[in-house]
Design a protein around this motif. Structure first.
Motif, PDB file in Angstrom:
ATOM      1  N   ALA A  42       0.835  -1.202   0.000  1.00 43.89           N
ATOM      2  CA  ALA A  42       0.000   0.000   0.000  1.00 43.89           C
ATOM      3  C   ALA A  42       0.874   1.259   0.000  1.00 43.89           C
ATOM      4  O   ALA A  42       1.939   1.288   0.624  1.00 43.89           O
ATOM      5  N   GLU A  43       0.408   2.285  -0.671  1.00 44.77           N
ATOM      6  CA  GLU A  43       1.194   3.513  -0.851  1.00 44.77           C
ATOM      7  C   GLU A  43       1.600   4.151   0.483  1.00 44.77           C
ATOM      8  O   GLU A  43       2.754   4.533   0.663  1.00 44.77           O
ATOM      9  N   GLU A  44       0.648   4.269   1.415  1.00 42.65           N
ATOM     10  CA  GLU A  44       0.965   4.883   2.713  1.00 42.65           C
ATOM     11  C   GLU A  44       1.977   4.056   3.489  1.00 42.65           C
ATOM     12  O   GLU A  44       2.891   4.598   4.111  1.00 42.65           O
ATOM     13  N   ALA A  45       1.812   2.737   3.454  1.00 39.57           N
ATOM     14  CA  ALA A  45       2.736   1.858   4.173  1.00 39.57           C
ATOM     15  C   ALA A  45       4.131   1.943   3.566  1.00 39.57           C
ATOM     16  O   ALA A  45       5.129   2.010   4.278  1.00 39.57           O
ATOM     17  N   ARG A  46       4.201   1.956   2.244  1.00 41.86           N
ATOM     18  CA  ARG A  46       5.499   2.054   1.563  1.00 41.86           C
ATOM     19  C   ARG A  46       6.173   3.388   1.884  1.00 41.86           C
ATOM     20  O   ARG A  46       7.366   3.436   2.155  1.00 41.86           O
ATOM     21  N   ALA A  47       5.400   4.466   1.905  1.00 44.19           N
ATOM     22  CA  ALA A  47       5.960   5.782   2.244  1.00 44.19           C
ATOM     23  C   ALA A  47       6.498   5.786   3.674  1.00 44.19           C
ATOM     24  O   ALA A  47       7.577   6.322   3.939  1.00 44.19           O
ATOM     25  N   ALA A  48       5.757   5.183   4.589  1.00 50.20           N
ATOM     26  CA  ALA A  48       6.217   5.095   5.985  1.00 50.20           C
ATOM     27  C   ALA A  48       7.490   4.265   6.065  1.00 50.20           C
ATOM     28  O   ALA A  48       8.408   4.587   6.818  1.00 50.20           O
ATOM     29  N   GLY A  49       7.542   3.201   5.276  1.00 49.75           N
ATOM     30  CA  GLY A  49       8.734   2.350   5.258  1.00 49.75           C
ATOM     31  C   GLY A  49       9.950   3.077   4.736  1.00 49.75           C
ATOM     32  O   GLY A  49      11.045   2.983   5.310  1.00 49.75           O
ATOM     33  N   LEU A  50       9.776   3.807   3.657  1.00 43.35           N
ATOM     34  CA  LEU A  50      10.905   4.555   3.100  1.00 43.35           C
ATOM     35  C   LEU A  50      11.359   5.655   4.051  1.00 43.35           C
ATOM     36  O   LEU A  50      12.558   5.906   4.197  1.00 43.35           O
ATOM     37  N   ALA A  51      10.411   6.303   4.732  1.00 42.30           N
ATOM     38  CA  ALA A  51      10.773   7.328   5.722  1.00 42.30           C
ATOM     39  C   ALA A  51      11.570   6.689   6.864  1.00 42.30           C
ATOM     40  O   ALA A  51      12.549   7.264   7.348  1.00 42.30           O
ATOM     41  N   SER A  52      11.162   5.501   7.271  1.00 43.13           N
ATOM     42  CA  SER A  52      11.886   4.787   8.324  1.00 43.13           C
ATOM     43  C   SER A  52      13.303   4.461   7.875  1.00 43.13           C
ATOM     44  O   SER A  52      14.263   4.628   8.633  1.00 43.13           O
ATOM     45  N   LEU A  53      13.449   4.006   6.630  1.00 44.27           N
ATOM     46  CA  LEU A  53      14.784   3.707   6.105  1.00 44.27           C
ATOM     47  C   LEU A  53      15.659   4.958   6.055  1.00 44.27           C
ATOM     48  O   LEU A  53      16.850   4.890   6.345  1.00 44.27           O
ATOM     49  N   ARG A  54      15.064   6.083   5.706  1.00 45.63           N
ATOM     50  CA  ARG A  54      15.846   7.333   5.689  1.00 45.63           C
ATOM     51  C   ARG A  54      16.337   7.691   7.084  1.00 45.63           C
ATOM     52  O   ARG A  54      17.456   8.156   7.251  1.00 45.63           O
ATOM     53  N   ARG A  55      15.479   7.480   8.107  1.00 48.65           N
ATOM     54  CA  ARG A  55      15.913   7.744   9.491  1.00 48.65           C
ATOM     55  C   ARG A  55      17.058   6.801   9.872  1.00 48.65           C
ATOM     56  O   ARG A  55      18.027   7.213  10.498  1.00 48.65           O
ATOM     57  N   LEU A  56      16.940   5.530   9.469  1.00 48.95           N
ATOM     58  CA  LEU A  56      18.000   4.573   9.757  1.00 48.95           C
ATOM     59  C   LEU A  56      19.292   4.923   9.033  1.00 48.95           C
ATOM     60  O   LEU A  56      20.382   4.785   9.597  1.00 48.95           O
ATOM     61  N   ASP A  57      19.176   5.352   7.782  1.00 47.33           N
ATOM     62  CA  ASP A  57      20.372   5.760   7.028  1.00 47.33           C
ATOM     63  C   ASP A  57      21.157   6.806   7.792  1.00 47.33           C
ATOM     64  O   ASP A  57      22.376   6.719   7.920  1.00 47.33           O
ATOM     65  N   HIS A  58      20.441   7.800   8.299  1.00 42.31           N
ATOM     66  CA  HIS A  58      21.099   8.877   9.038  1.00 42.31           C
ATOM     67  C   HIS A  58      21.802   8.319  10.280  1.00 42.31           C
ATOM     68  O   HIS A  58      22.963   8.634  10.546  1.00 42.31           O
ATOM     69  N   ARG A  59      21.120   7.464  11.019  1.00 48.69           N
ATOM     70  CA  ARG A  59      21.704   6.894  12.238  1.00 48.69           C
ATOM     71  C   ARG A  59      22.906   6.007  11.910  1.00 48.69           C
ATOM     72  O   ARG A  59      23.906   6.014  12.623  1.00 48.69           O
ATOM     73  N   LEU A  60      22.790   5.220  10.835  1.00 51.94           N
ATOM     74  CA  LEU A  60      23.887   4.317  10.485  1.00 51.94           C
ATOM     75  C   LEU A  60      25.113   5.082  10.001  1.00 51.94           C
ATOM     76  O   LEU A  60      26.243   4.691  10.297  1.00 51.94           O
ATOM     77  N   LYS A  61      24.894   6.166   9.271  1.00 50.37           N
ATOM     78  CA  LYS A  61      26.036   6.983   8.830  1.00 50.37           C
ATOM     79  C   LYS A  61      26.742   7.585  10.030  1.00 50.37           C
ATOM     80  O   LYS A  61      27.965   7.666  10.072  1.00 50.37           O
ATOM     81  N   THR A  62      25.962   8.002  11.023  1.00 45.24           N
ATOM     82  CA  THR A  62      26.531   8.610  12.220  1.00 45.24           C
ATOM     83  C   THR A  62      27.270   7.579  13.070  1.00 45.24           C
ATOM     84  O   THR A  62      28.362   7.828  13.557  1.00 45.24           O
ATOM     85  N   SER A  63      26.665   6.395  13.225  1.00 42.74           N
ATOM     86  CA  SER A  63      27.246   5.382  14.117  1.00 42.74           C
ATOM     87  C   SER A  63      28.286   4.506  13.429  1.00 42.74           C
ATOM     88  O   SER A  63      29.158   3.955  14.083  1.00 42.74           O
ATOM     89  N   GLY A  64      28.158   4.346  12.113  1.00 42.82           N
ATOM     90  CA  GLY A  64      29.050   3.448  11.386  1.00 42.82           C
ATOM     91  C   GLY A  64      28.727   1.975  11.584  1.00 42.82           C
ATOM     92  O   GLY A  64      29.460   1.099  11.144  1.00 42.82           O
TER      93      GLY A  64
END
Length: 151
Positions: A42-64
């Protein structure tokens, strides 16, 4: 608390879809693999998932921090040899919060419902618009439920 998981050994548990098995079995998952594993189409679920991945990307870049192929193989191996405690659930008399997304392709929500029938003091939460990543899709609502359960 049991979130997006099962007791193991759940009778009649539906198998994951072939696409899920193929994706999980890849040596390395790419950016497009995670939404199909954790969120419904579903479009809303996919958007929420991609937003979650973007938050994780930021955390992973910071933490390594990296969860590489060795970690994934180890988890799959552990899942494969885990016999479960299906028969012993009734021994748990403490309150148990069991939550999942209704459209989880990795741990079918049937496992959540089945556990609720065996655990004598269970509270079950199913998110109807979510999959395995329900707690990333509904972080505020799930946090509220966890806090209420613990209080």
């Amino acid at each position: 608390m049991v979130a997006g998981s099962s007791a193991g050994g759940v009778p009649h548990l539906p198998a994951p879809p072939a696409r899920t098995q193929q994706t999980v079995g890849k040596p390395v998952n790419d950016y497009e693999d995670f939404p199909c594993l954790f969120f419904p189409e579903a479009e809303e679920a996919r958007a929420a998932g991609l937003a979650s991945l973007r938050r994780l990307d930021h955390r992973l870049k910071t933490s390594g921090a990296v969860a590489g192929p060795d970690a994934a193989r180890g988890q799959l191996q552990a899942i494969g040899i885990f016999k479960g405690f299906w028969e012993r659930q009734e021994e748990l008399t403490l309150p148990v919060l069991v939550a999942n997304g209704a459209h989880d392709v990795m741990i079918h929500s049937y496992a959540t419902c089945a556990m609720s029938q065996r655990l004598p003091n269970a509270k079950v939460i199913l998110y109807g618009d979510a999959g395995h990543g329900f707690l990333f899709q509904h972080p505020g609502g799930f946090a509220h439920e966890v806090n209420r359960f613990l209080s």
